[in-house]
Design an enzyme around this catalytic site. Structure first.
Site, mmCIF file in Angstrom:
data_model
loop_
_atom_site.group_PDB
_atom_site.id
_atom_site.type_symbol
_atom_site.label_atom_id
_atom_site.label_comp_id
_atom_site.label_asym_id
_atom_site.label_seq_id
_atom_site.Cartn_x
_atom_site.Cartn_y
_atom_site.Cartn_z
ATOM 1 N N LYS A 1 0.811 -1.220 0.000
ATOM 2 C CA LYS A 1 0.000 0.000 0.000
ATOM 3 C C LYS A 1 0.843 1.268 0.000
ATOM 4 O O LYS A 1 0.454 2.289 -0.575
ATOM 5 C CB LYS A 1 -0.952 -0.009 1.208
ATOM 6 C CG LYS A 1 -1.899 -1.211 1.266
ATOM 7 C CD LYS A 1 -2.805 -1.256 0.058
ATOM 8 C CE LYS A 1 -3.889 -2.322 0.177
ATOM 9 N NZ LYS A 1 -3.371 -3.699 0.131
ATOM 10 N N ARG B 1 -7.703 -8.404 -8.752
ATOM 11 C CA ARG B 1 -8.474 -9.648 -8.899
ATOM 12 C C ARG B 1 -9.922 -9.300 -9.200
ATOM 13 O O ARG B 1 -10.300 -8.123 -9.218
ATOM 14 C CB ARG B 1 -8.414 -10.466 -7.603
ATOM 15 C CG ARG B 1 -8.901 -9.648 -6.392
ATOM 16 C CD ARG B 1 -8.990 -10.467 -5.139
ATOM 17 N NE ARG B 1 -9.174 -9.643 -3.949
ATOM 18 C CZ ARG B 1 -10.327 -9.133 -3.539
ATOM 19 N NH1 ARG B 1 -11.434 -9.328 -4.245
ATOM 20 N NH2 ARG B 1 -10.400 -8.406 -2.438
ATOM 21 N N GLU C 1 -2.841 7.289 7.500
ATOM 22 C CA GLU C 1 -3.605 8.126 6.578
ATOM 23 C C GLU C 1 -4.580 8.983 7.372
ATOM 24 O O GLU C 1 -5.115 8.536 8.399
ATOM 25 C CB GLU C 1 -4.411 7.264 5.597
ATOM 26 C CG GLU C 1 -3.660 6.729 4.423
ATOM 27 C CD GLU C 1 -4.563 6.004 3.448
ATOM 28 O OE1 GLU C 1 -4.091 5.668 2.354
ATOM 29 O OE2 GLU C 1 -5.740 5.767 3.764
#
Length: 505
Positions: free
Chosen positions: A116, A292, A200
């Site tokens: 990430k 995916r 974040e």
């Protein structure tokens, strides 16, 4: 040319992939654990291979066993489904080394977007908005506390290799930083084998919007519009819909362009999703990329008239995309509910067991992606999701009405499910009016745990008891003589009335 595919998964997604393979004339191979011997995907496939005991680590997560099964059955390609090894770069690379086509993106793409922190850096370079936060791993709790104070509370602590809500902690004040830091690292290490975490800024009251993307091996990338995923519990999606009632045409166009830019930044091929947070002012920020097929993909298929599994297989066959961005137009409205074997009154604990009776809804605009049948035992070893209930209608209002109807028709006995909980979601005014965000479940916890109108539920129980008593009396009459005392035939209803008097409800 792909002629035989091994599906490295189980449950409803395995059956879903096999159905598309059958329509394309492609043979399918199922892999199964000892706990899944009688599972529907095993019965549906053209061929099947036992790969180990019930524990996932010894079966569905064992790369070596899946590769051996692929060799044994001489397959051309492997489809990972979602979950298990679907975003495992090592698995994708091993498939390629062994000469099998991996139906999904390149291993390098997975590695680029699976981390990430690295993904945030790539998105910034590609001009995609990201939530303010750190771009380097946190070294210790002291650094976490200092950066939290700089960014400003509330902040979200996240696992760099995380997903599915694991390794995440929301921090509202400085005193909670150290505990959240240690807990997130511990959970991340046990879930992903990596304890790297980052920070974040927490976007309050956001919408969770994901854009479906599709790319090929020839440099073509398009987006297939959005899915609204804001009805979540513990960061797990429960209800999804498309189009989003919150997104304007202008915002859809802008977010779609950024989603395509994000995919191009990592040379993406196959189907995937770009997830965004959108605040109440309609400012959007990149959240993560899923390399995916997503659980919610059927609603995109319903509003666009596409089969995403077939598109994945065509891309894996090295075919260029046969659809262009200007061809993509959303038609009507679709909603998906995840049907799970869980006890909603007991903290949503999984409720494995044998399905004694199953009545699935049908009718126009109704689709069920499931893998269960009467007499099937939901195993304790895997995710408790039974299947997905999808409806399509010409408008959102009609889609909600249809979902209410099919949830009423859906009957499963022998174990506890979340069907009643989903019914109540469909009646909450915020959902009906499309004025909800990711705080929806927390905001409406009390009314979702209890009937919205208890009086109606009580009345229904009374009617059910009266009907059951009438049925009992009628069964008694079935064993009595079919003629009256003077041997003349008599109507059953008349006989019931004569003997029991007038029963008024």
């Amino acid at each position: 040319m792909i002629k035989k595919v091994l599906i490295a998964n189980r449950g409803e997604i395995a059956v879903r992939v096999m159905r598309s393979c059958r329509e394309m004339g492609i043979r399918s191979v199922a892999v199964f654990s000892e706990a899944d011997r009688t599972a529907r995907h095993v019965l549906y496939a053209d061929e099947a291979c036992l790969i180990g005991p019930a524990a996932s680590k010894d079966s569905y997560l064992d790369i070596g066993k899946i590769i051996r099964a692929a060799r044994q059955h001489n397959v051309d390609a492997i489809h990972p489904g979602y979950g298990f090894l679907s975003e495992n770069a090592e698995f994708a690379r091993r498939c390629k080394e062994e000469g099998f086509i991996f139906i999904g993106p390149l291993a390098e793409t997975m590695e680029a977007m699976g981390d990430k922190i690295a993904a945030r850096k790539r998105m910034i370079a590609a001009g995609v908005p990201v939530v303010p936060g750190t771009q380097e791993p946190l070294k210790d709790a002291a650094e976490a506390r200092r950066l939290c104070n700089e960014i400003g509370y509330p902040v979200m602590l996240k696992a760099s290799m995380g997903g599915g809500g694991k390794g995440m902690r929301l921090i509202y004040k400085e005193e909670d930083v150290e505990e959240a830091y240690n807990a997130a690292r511990s959970e991340s290490l046990s879930s992903f084998g990596d304890d790297t975490v980052y920070l974040e800024k927490f976007v309050e009251g956001p919408h969770h919007i994901e854009f479906q993307i599709l790319g090929d091996n020839h440099g073509n990338v398009i987006h297939l519009c959005e899915r609204e995923c804001s009805v979540q519990r513990r960061n797990q999606k429960i209800v999804e819909e498309s189009p989003s009632p919150f997104i304007t045409p202008e915002l859809r166009r802008e977010m779609g362009e950024k989603a395509v830019a994000a995919a191009r930044a990592v040379n993406y091929s196959s189907a995937g999703t770009i997830e965004f947070l959108v605040d109440k002012h309609r400012h959007f920020y990149f959240l993560e990329m899923n390399t995916r097929l997503q659980v919610g993909h059927p609603i995109t298929e319903e509003v666009l008239g596409l089969d995403l599994v077939k598109e994945q297989i065509r891309v894996a066959n090295n075919e260029p995309l046969h659809i262009r961005q200007e061809d993509i137009v959303q038609r009507g409205h679709a909603i998906e509910c995840r049907i799970c074997a869980e006890d909603t009154a007991n903290n949503f604990m999984p409720s494995p067991g044998v399905i004694r009776q199953l009545t699935e809804p049908n009718g126009i605009g109704v689709r069920i992606d499931s893998y269960v049948y009467e007499g099937y035992e939901i195993p304790v070893y895997y995710d408790p999701m039974i299947g997905k209930l999808i409806v399509w209608a010409t408008t959102r209002e009609y889609a909600i009405e249809r979902m209410r109807r099919v949830l009423h028709e859906y009957k499963i006995t022998g174990l506890k499910t979340n069907i009643s909980y989903l019914r109540r979601i469909m009646d909450v005014p915020d959902f009906v009016h499309g004025t909800y965000d990711t705080s929806f479940i927390a905001k409406h916890t009390d009314e979702l745990q209890h009937a919205i109108n208890p009086e109606d539920e009580h009345r229904s129980e009374n009617i059910a008891m009266i009907a059951a008593y009438m049925d009992y009396l009628m069964n008694l009459e079935e064993n009595a003589s079919a003629t009256s005392a003077d041997n003349r035939p008599i109507s059953r209803w008349r006989e019931f009335g004569l003997q029991k008097g007038v029963l008024r409800i």
